[in-house]
Scaffold this motif. Structure first.
Motif, short mmCIF file in Angstrom:
data_model
loop_
_atom_site.label_atom_id
_atom_site.label_comp_id
_atom_site.label_asym_id
_atom_site.label_seq_id
_atom_site.Cartn_x
_atom_site.Cartn_y
_atom_site.Cartn_z
N ILE A 143 -0.27 -1.32 -4.25
CA ILE A 143 -0.19 -0.84 -2.87
C ILE A 143 -1.53 -1.05 -2.16
O ILE A 143 -1.58 -1.51 -1.01
CB ILE A 143 0.24 0.63 -2.82
N GLU A 144 -2.64 -0.75 -2.85
CA GLU A 144 -3.96 -0.94 -2.26
C GLU A 144 -4.24 -2.42 -1.98
O GLU A 144 -4.77 -2.77 -0.93
CB GLU A 144 -5.04 -0.39 -3.20
N LEU A 145 -3.86 -3.28 -2.91
CA LEU A 145 -4.07 -4.72 -2.72
C LEU A 145 -3.22 -5.27 -1.59
O LEU A 145 -3.69 -6.08 -0.78
CB LEU A 145 -3.78 -5.46 -4.03
N GLU A 146 -1.97 -4.83 -1.51
CA GLU A 146 -1.09 -5.27 -0.43
C GLU A 146 -1.62 -4.80 0.92
O GLU A 146 -1.59 -5.56 1.90
CB GLU A 146 0.33 -4.78 -0.66
N ALA A 147 -2.11 -3.57 0.98
CA ALA A 147 -2.68 -3.05 2.22
C ALA A 147 -3.91 -3.85 2.63
O ALA A 147 -4.09 -4.17 3.81
CB ALA A 147 -3.02 -1.57 2.08
N ALA A 148 -4.75 -4.19 1.66
CA ALA A 148 -5.95 -4.99 1.95
C ALA A 148 -5.56 -6.37 2.46
O ALA A 148 -6.17 -6.90 3.40
CB ALA A 148 -6.83 -5.09 0.72
N PHE A 186 -2.76 -7.16 3.99
CA PHE A 186 -2.22 -6.97 5.33
C PHE A 186 -3.35 -6.85 6.35
O PHE A 186 -3.33 -7.50 7.40
CB PHE A 186 -1.32 -5.73 5.38
N ARG A 187 -4.36 -6.02 6.03
CA ARG A 187 -5.48 -5.86 6.96
C ARG A 187 -6.20 -7.18 7.18
O ARG A 187 -6.59 -7.50 8.31
CB ARG A 187 -6.45 -4.80 6.43
N ARG A 188 -6.34 -7.96 6.15
CA ARG A 188 -7.01 -9.26 6.29
C ARG A 188 -6.18 -10.22 7.14
O ARG A 188 -6.71 -10.96 7.97
CB ARG A 188 -7.27 -9.85 4.91
N LEU A 189 -4.86 -10.23 6.94
CA LEU A 189 -3.98 -11.07 7.76
C LEU A 189 -4.08 -10.67 9.23
O LEU A 189 -4.22 -11.53 10.11
CB LEU A 189 -2.54 -10.98 7.27
#
Length: 101
Positions: free
Chosen positions: A10-15, A17-20
């Motif tokens: 979840i943390e990696l996916e959120a990161a 997403f924020r980068r995208l």
């Protein structure tokens, strides 16, 4: 290979997403129609997916609010500052590749 835990995922996916979102904010020269024609999604799609997730989580978020989260400013302001009229070629490519609902 070690796979992430569910919380790490979840943390990696959120990161990611924020980068995208950051990348898209820094590339206003890339038009939504170009994204749609090449990748089948655009900033508006991303904001709609965000809105769907928020509502599924019980958050009372509006479409305008989700767009502002993705665009980094009110959508109408982004359009006025960055959106160009689509060329005939772009419009034809969009119609040909338009996602089927």
């Amino acid at each position: 290979m070690t796979f992430p835990t569910k919380d790490q995922q979840i943390e990696l996916e959120a990161a990611a997403f924020r980068r995208l979102v950051s990348h898209l904010r820094n590339r206003p020269d890339v038009q939504n129609i170009d994204l749609m024609n090449l990748a089948g999604f655009c900033r508006n799609c991303l904001s709609n997916w965000y809105l769907d997730a928020a509502r599924e989580s019980g958050l009372d978020l509006s479409k305008d609010e989700s767009r502002e989260i993705v665009y980094g400013m009110p959508y109408e302001e982004w359009k006025a500052s960055h959106q160009r009229e689509a060329s005939n070629d772009q419009q034809q490519a969009f119609e040909k590749n338009r996602p089927k609902e």
